[in-house]
Design a protein around this motif. Structure first.
Motif, mmCIF file in Angstrom:
data_model
loop_
_atom_site.group_PDB
_atom_site.id
_atom_site.type_symbol
_atom_site.label_atom_id
_atom_site.label_comp_id
_atom_site.label_asym_id
_atom_site.label_seq_id
_atom_site.Cartn_x
_atom_site.Cartn_y
_atom_site.Cartn_z
ATOM 1 N N GLY A 1 -1.838 -9.193 7.014
ATOM 2 C CA GLY A 1 -1.180 -8.547 8.135
ATOM 3 C C GLY A 1 -0.959 -9.480 9.305
ATOM 4 N N SER B 1 -11.686 -8.924 8.464
ATOM 5 C CA SER B 1 -10.311 -9.210 8.066
ATOM 6 C C SER B 1 -10.194 -10.652 7.605
ATOM 7 N N VAL C 1 -6.098 -2.774 10.999
ATOM 8 C CA VAL C 1 -4.686 -2.732 11.388
ATOM 9 C C VAL C 1 -4.540 -2.197 12.809
ATOM 10 N N PRO D 1 -3.944 -7.463 13.099
ATOM 11 C CA PRO D 1 -3.268 -7.245 11.814
ATOM 12 C C PRO D 1 -2.232 -6.128 11.900
ATOM 13 N N THR D 2 -1.096 -6.357 11.271
ATOM 14 C CA THR D 2 -0.055 -5.330 11.226
ATOM 15 C C THR D 2 -0.233 -4.399 10.035
ATOM 16 N N PHE D 3 -1.110 -4.777 9.095
ATOM 17 C CA PHE D 3 -1.491 -3.905 7.994
ATOM 18 C C PHE D 3 -2.844 -4.372 7.470
ATOM 19 N N HIS D 4 -3.422 -3.593 6.564
ATOM 20 C CA HIS D 4 -4.690 -3.903 5.908
ATOM 21 C C HIS D 4 -5.853 -3.676 6.870
#
Length: 400
Positions: A250, A246, A298, A292-295
């Protein structure tokens, strides 16, 4: 200090040269005046200027689309009524019929000083189209927030892409106006071109070293470019888009960190320091945790490394973000030899190639990471001649 847009708005003689000509604007959310009014509205309010069209680059004029290969549509400006054409939708080069809607295009794009940032390639494509159609191009110049340092390998022949417009290193150290001059010379373009230069830009002066800290507000030029720290790190951390790690999408610190659920960040930092401590100058590496909240990854707790470049000991001349991130990859490969590090998917419309190679303009960086026998000296030996050559090649085009 004044950016190019501010100079145009304050200079009657400059604006007078646009009178009677149809004007287009290529802009994004960071195309703002010093008092944070958008260029579209500021220019539309000038009686000498007739705006007949606008263009939006990647992420759109509104800057609303997060990721790579998320395309923006064409639309009409809801206030002023002229068409807004997307240069990151059905096409990435201006259509012939779009070029007939104006006589001169003003380009007002905040760049991040990195070859892969697609506004650089969009500049080249617009210059090429303008040369073909006999249109004028004015770049309303803005600072390179990463400043003047140069770093990275030169894009290799055959690796040109939307994130690699020409043979330059990852961190080019030029403004958009200067890059336009280099493109015109490099590609032998016959185009009416001018740069509305900045006043008072001091790229060697701290604490901003390229960005006028305390004088100008930062406005995101793209959704994951939230601050100066990101801009400084970006020439290295952008490589994470080609990795399974990552890059912090996110999180609230995108492209200032890297990590994954299955690495030990503290061990990675120790390995980086053991391998090439001389590559870690200017910054501080801190092990941390993020989810992360996205990607990528997540909703998973990741062990991460944050690259700090906003501390009192930050050394702009010593900081080398491309080498820092390369070293991060190398440390992970040494600690986890079988780690699934490289992503394989279509990256920025370059099909059939690994994203990490498209990003770097060739396979050299990836091959160095994966070669167990290759050390920091080998990457330096392959890279330093490219950096020296670019320092010389760009010299004739520097305006500040």
């Amino acid at each position: 200090m004044n950016f190019g847009l501010d100079r145009l708005l304050s200079d009657d003689a400059l604006r007078g040269q646009l009178k009677g000509r149809r004007v287009a604007l290529l802009a994004h959310p960071a195309s703002v005046t010093k008092d944070l009014g958008h260029a579209v509205d500021a220019l539309a309010a000038c009686p000498e200027i007739e705006l007949t069209a606008a263009f939006g680059p990647q992420h759109g004029m509104k800057g609303d689309l997060q990721d790579n290969m998320m395309e923006s549509p064409d639309y009409r400006d809801p206030v002023h009524g002229f068409p807004v054409f997307s240069l990151y939708g059905e096409v990435r080069r201006p259509k012939d019929e779009w070029m007939e809607t104006f006589d001169v295009v003003l380009i007002d794009l905040q760049d991040l000083g990195c070859r892969i940032y697609t506004y650089v390639t969009t500049l080249l494509y617009v210059l090429e189209a303008a040369a073909k159609h006999g249109k004028s191009v004015w770049v309303l110049d803005r600072p390179n927030p990463a400043g003047r340092p140069v770093e990275g390998q030169t894009l290799k022949p055959g690796w040109e892409s939307f994130v690699g417009a020409g043979p330059m290193p990852m961190r080019h150290g030029m403004t958009m106006g200067e890059l336009g001059l280099w493109f015109i010379d490099r590609f032998r373009l016959d185009v009416d071109y001018r740069v509305v230069e900045m006043q008072g830009w001091a790229p060697e002066a701290g604490p901003g070293f390229g960005w006028p800290l305390g004088e100008r507000a930062w406005v995101n030029p793209s959704p994951n470019a939230p601050n100066l720290s990101m801009a400084r790190c970006y020439a290295g951390t952008v490589m994470l888009e080609g990795a399974t790690l990552s890059e912090g999408r996110g999180t609230t610190r995108p492209l200032e960190l890297f990590g994954a659920p299955d690495i030990d960040a503290r061990a990675v930092i120790a390995e980086m320091q053991a391998l090439a401590p001389e590559w870690l100058g200017g910054c501080v590496l801190r092990d941390m945790w993020f989810e992360p909240t996205f990607h990528k990854h997540v909703g998973k707790l990741c062990s991460g490394v944050q690259i700090h470049v906003d501390h009192p000991g930050y050394d702009h001349a010593a900081f080398r973000p491309w080498r820092v991130q390369a070293l991060g990859f190398k440390a992970i490969r040494r600690l986890y030899p079988d780690y699934d590090l490289w992503r394989d998917f279509p990256y920025e419309y370059a099909f059939g190639k690994l994203p990490i190679d498209v990003i770097n303009g060739g396979p050299g960086l990836r091959e160095w990471v994966d070669d167990a026998a290759a050390g920091p000296g080998d990457l330096d030996a392959a890279t330093r001649p490219d950096e020296a050559a670019w320092e010389e090649a760009r010299r004739a085009f520097l305006l500040y």
